[in-house]
Design a protein around this motif. Structure first.
Motif, short mmCIF file in Angstrom:
data_model
loop_
_atom_site.label_atom_id
_atom_site.label_comp_id
_atom_site.label_asym_id
_atom_site.label_seq_id
_atom_site.Cartn_x
_atom_site.Cartn_y
_atom_site.Cartn_z
N THR A 168 3.89 5.83 -5.41
CA THR A 168 3.80 5.94 -6.96
C THR A 168 3.12 6.86 -7.21
O THR A 168 3.34 7.76 -8.22
N ALA A 169 1.85 7.05 -6.64
CA ALA A 169 0.74 8.12 -6.82
C ALA A 169 1.48 9.58 -6.67
O ALA A 169 1.26 10.39 -7.52
N ALA A 170 2.22 9.59 -5.51
CA ALA A 170 2.57 10.75 -5.24
C ALA A 170 3.88 11.27 -6.14
O ALA A 170 3.83 12.48 -6.37
N ALA A 184 0.81 -1.20 -0.08
CA ALA A 184 0.13 0.04 -0.07
C ALA A 184 0.84 1.29 -0.07
O ALA A 184 0.61 2.18 -0.65
N SER A 185 1.81 1.34 0.77
CA SER A 185 2.95 2.32 0.67
C SER A 185 3.77 2.59 -0.48
O SER A 185 3.73 3.69 -0.87
N THR A 186 3.96 1.47 -1.29
CA THR A 186 4.54 1.59 -2.40
C THR A 186 3.60 2.11 -3.49
O THR A 186 3.81 3.13 -4.18
N GLN A 187 1.99 1.69 -3.36
CA GLN A 187 1.32 2.36 -4.47
C GLN A 187 1.21 3.88 -4.03
O GLN A 187 1.03 4.48 -4.95
N GLN A 188 1.16 4.51 -2.81
CA GLN A 188 0.69 5.74 -2.43
C GLN A 188 2.21 6.59 -2.87
O GLN A 188 1.91 7.61 -3.33
N GLU A 206 5.38 15.29 -10.60
CA GLU A 206 6.00 15.54 -11.77
C GLU A 206 5.71 16.76 -12.31
O GLU A 206 6.55 17.63 -13.17
N PRO A 207 4.25 17.46 -12.47
CA PRO A 207 4.01 18.62 -13.27
C PRO A 207 4.41 19.47 -12.47
O PRO A 207 4.95 20.66 -13.02
N VAL A 208 4.58 19.50 -11.15
CA VAL A 208 5.04 20.66 -10.24
C VAL A 208 6.62 20.77 -10.65
O VAL A 208 7.11 21.96 -10.58
#
Length: 106
Positions: free
Chosen positions: A65-67, A59-63, A72-74
């Motif tokens: 990856t989402a973060a 779950a932490s890895t998925q979070q 990236e745009p920022v």
């Protein structure tokens, strides 16, 4: 019948082996059984803890990856702002470098 005898023989051999072990180590069968039961419970609890830890890591890895995807745009915007700032101050930096070079020559 051959398989039945094999299973019975294997069970009997295991029982005799266990009895010999308990006699040789001078252990009480009940105490030994409780110890084995405790070890089985402890191992089961450890396996459950490992599975829960694996789920939390997943779950932490998925979070993470989402973060990273969200940031990236920022980062691209920040790099664009830095590039614009560098372009705008380039003439001033060049003038400062010329003045410092003149001072160094004198």
């Amino acid at each position: 019948m051959g398989i039945g005898r094999f299973i019975m023989g294997t069970t009997l051999a295991a029982g005799v082996g266990l009895a010999a072990y308990l006699v040789a180590t001078q252990q009480d069968p009940r105490t030994w059984g409780q110890h084995v039961k405790h070890q089985v419970r402890e191992t089961s609890d450890q396996i459950t803890a490992i599975r829960q830890s694996t789920d939390r890591v997943s779950a932490s890895t998925q979070q993470l990856t989402a973060a990273i995807t969200a940031v990236e745009p920022v980062l691209a915007d920040i790099q664009g702002a830095v590039d614009k700032f560098t372009f705008k101050i380039a003439p001033r930096v060049a003038n400062i470098e010329e003045i410092v070079a003149k001072w160094d020559r004198n």
